[in-house]
Enzyme design. Structure first.
Site, mmCIF file in Angstrom:
data_model
loop_
_atom_site.group_PDB
_atom_site.id
_atom_site.type_symbol
_atom_site.label_atom_id
_atom_site.label_comp_id
_atom_site.label_asym_id
_atom_site.label_seq_id
_atom_site.Cartn_x
_atom_site.Cartn_y
_atom_site.Cartn_z
ATOM 1 N N ASP A 69 0.866 -1.175 0.000
ATOM 2 C CA ASP A 69 0.000 0.000 0.000
ATOM 3 C C ASP A 69 0.905 1.227 0.000
ATOM 4 O OD1 ASP A 69 -2.636 -1.056 0.052
ATOM 5 O OD2 ASP A 69 -2.421 -1.539 2.171
ATOM 6 N N HIS A 191 -11.553 -1.243 9.325
ATOM 7 C CA HIS A 191 -10.512 -1.944 10.075
ATOM 8 C C HIS A 191 -11.026 -2.375 11.452
ATOM 9 C CE1 HIS A 191 -8.036 0.247 7.115
ATOM 10 N NE2 HIS A 191 -7.166 -0.737 7.275
ATOM 11 N N ASP A 261 -10.116 -7.175 0.378
ATOM 12 C CA ASP A 261 -9.392 -6.405 1.383
ATOM 13 C C ASP A 261 -8.975 -7.385 2.484
ATOM 14 O OD1 ASP A 261 -8.254 -4.234 2.667
ATOM 15 O OD2 ASP A 261 -10.051 -2.994 2.576
#
Length: 351
Positions: A69, A191, A261
């Site tokens: 990322d 998250h 993800d």
């Protein structure tokens, strides 16, 4: 070291613990179901050690996809020893808005320059892919997206993302649009929570998902959001055949790779334990699933996940390998200095 196109790419992308591999890292990387490794800031204290780490990973498993990322702004894992500190994507959007006559030109040129520098720095170290660009719209309430988004206007997002992806491609790197169909409208952070976006399908398609519609033929890969859109499906987008098959592939015409993800995020918890979540993601249409920062979950996923993906999945994933030779220093390419000059002239290089 370049992998052959015939090496099968497993369905799991995982992380490694530190600057160098330990025995458990090596065991996991060698596993037949491992197809990729994602790197973090903890894996970096300089280019020399990063290149050594990448070389060892490739020696352990030829064909491995190595990703990071590395978006710019606050989400940039490598920030020293030759890595240029890149602006946030919001800074590009602000450059667009700053001048009604020249802002669009300045911002799109700077986006191409940022993409080129980003990719050139990574590919020179042997890294295949950065999970960028962020295509989420900057609605305001989402702190996890925030300045990672280019703009509120989907048209501006699409044009700046297309320019950034052009820069990536010039340096030999593919792209990954995220987080489909859009994470920017919800305040909750996937998250640590399970975000719920109550809008109807037409509203989402006419706003947040528009960059995916406009860029469907340009995107090499997509990462869906761990967000539930209950007016469309009870499952988060990354576990939903409605979102990934019916809408993304059939309605929008996307034919690239799909990454889940991170399955360790709270937003994935609604799909069950990590093996159940991995199976659900692959069934929904993901080509590769990520599990990060949790060694026990990584081991469980490697042990329990079935790999019955369509053969076309291999073609989609193999297309994401970087195409530029890793023995070419970025600064030996005159385009690199031109890109830096473009960013400096726009006032977009961090000090």
């Amino acid at each position: 070291m370049k992998a052959t196109g015939h090496t099968r790419i497993g369905p799991v992308m995982l992380d490694v613990r530190a600057l160098a591999l330990d025995a458990d890292d090596r065991r996991r990387v060698r596993h037949e179901k491992t197809g990729g490794v994602i790197l973090f800031a903890r894996n970096f204290d300089g280019r020399e050690r990063l290149v050594a780490l990448v070389d060892e990973l490739r020696a352990l498993r030829p064909g491995l996809l190595i990703a990071v990322d590395h978006e710019g702004g606050r989400v940039q894992r490598f920030r020293s020893d030759g890595f240029v500190r890149l602006p946030s994507m919001r800074a590009l959007g602000e450059a667009w808005d700053a001048d009604p006559t020249r802002g669009a030109l300045v911002a799109t040129r700077a986006a191409t320059a940022a993409g080129f520098v980003l990719a050139a720095d990574l590919v020179a170290c042997g890294i295949d892919l950065s999970f960028t660009p962020v295509l989420d719209l900057d609605h305001g309430p989402s702190t996890v997206i925030g300045d990672r988004a280019f703009h509120r206007d989907p048209r501006v997002v699409a044009l700046l993302a297309k320019s950034l992806m052009h820069g990536l491609a010039l340096a030999g790197m593919a792209n990954c649009g995220k987080h489909f169909p859009g994470h920017g409208h919800v305040a909750a952070d996937s998250h640590v929570a399970v975000p719920i976006d109550d809008r109807d399908l037409d509203t989402i398609l006419d706003d947040d998902a528009m960059p995916y519609a406009w860029l469907a033929g340009t995107l090499a890969s997509v990462m869906p959001a761990h967000v539930v859109y209950p007016a469309v499906d009870e499952h988060p987008a990354g576990f939903s055949r409605v979102w990934l098959q019916d809408i993304l592939r059939r309605r929008l015409g996307f034919d690239g790779a799909v990454f889940s993800d991170d399955l360790s995020m709270e937003g994935a918890s609604v799909a069950g334990d990590v093996v159940s979540a991995g199976r659900a993601a692959l069934r929904a249409g993901c080509d590769m699933v990520l599990v990060c920062n949790d060694a026990a979950r990584a081991d469980a996923l490697l042990q329990g996940l079935d790999d019955d993906r369509d053969p076309a999945s291999q073609v989609r994933l193999a297309a994401l390998r970087a195409s530029r030779p890793t023995d070419v220093e970025p600064r030996d390419d005159p385009r690199y200095e031109r890109a830096l000059r473009c960013l400096r002239d726009a006032g977009l290089l961090a000090s």
